[in-house]
Write an enzyme that holds these catalytic residues in place. Structure first.
Site: not given
Ligand code: T46
Length: 131
Positions: A49
């Site tokens: 993303h």
């Molecule tokens: C990015 C890359 C480098 C939260 O509730 N709070 C938070 O601050 C974050 C980052 C995530 N979440 C929740 C949302 C999802 O249910 O944690 C779960 C996993 O998040 P996500 O699937 O977005 O994780 P990544 O590793 O795909 O992405 C993350 C960051 O979301 C994103 O901003 O740039 O790491």
């Protein structure tokens, strides 16, 4: 450029090493959130993303992983394997993190609070970087 690798100064002595990260000093924004990613399987990719309005710095404080960044003008894959290196990623940059080592702890410093509406999940919807 809206992504680049930063080098953090290491305060080292016979006891070991220390790195200090400070808002608006060696971190080019006010840090409003810190999160870390760990226990990630080696064969999975995360991210996939971009963000509309968020600056982040990714630091592998332990272990290693790869991060692909793409702003439609330049595309590069970095290997993060050193706690003294931080990958700054600004707005409108597609990112994918992959090949996590089993001991990888990827710490992320963010310029804003979590906001699910700030995510861009379609590559087609990011704008091409202009100098
Ligand atoms: C990015 C890359 C480098 C939260 O509730 N709070 C938070 O601050 C974050 C980052 C995530 N979440 C929740 C949302 C999802 O249910 O944690 C779960 C996993 O998040 P996500 O699937 O977005 O994780 P990544 O590793 O795909 O992405 C993350 C960051 O979301 C994103 O901003 O740039 O790491």
């Amino acid at each position: 450029m809206n992504f680049k690798l930063l080098d953090f100064h290491i305060f080292g002595d016979e006891r070991g090493s220390l790195i200090s990260l400070e808002s608006n000093k060696n971190i080019p924004f006010e840090i409003k959130r810190v999160y870390y990613i760990f226990d990630t399987k080696n064969d999975v990719a995360r991210g996939k993303h971009a963000h509309k309005n968020l600056q982040q710095i990714l630091v592998a404080v332990s272990g290693s992983c790869k991060v692909l960044v793409d702003n439609k003008k330049d595309k590069k894959t970095y290997e993060l394997n050193n706690p003294s290196k931080g990958l700054l990623i600004e707005n409108n940059v597609w990112r994918e993190m992959f090949e996590f080592s089993s001991d990888c702890v990827l710490m992320v410093l963010a310029s804003d609070y979590y906001n699910k509406d700030d995510y861009i999940f379609e590559y087609e919807n990011i704008s091409k970087f202009k100098d």
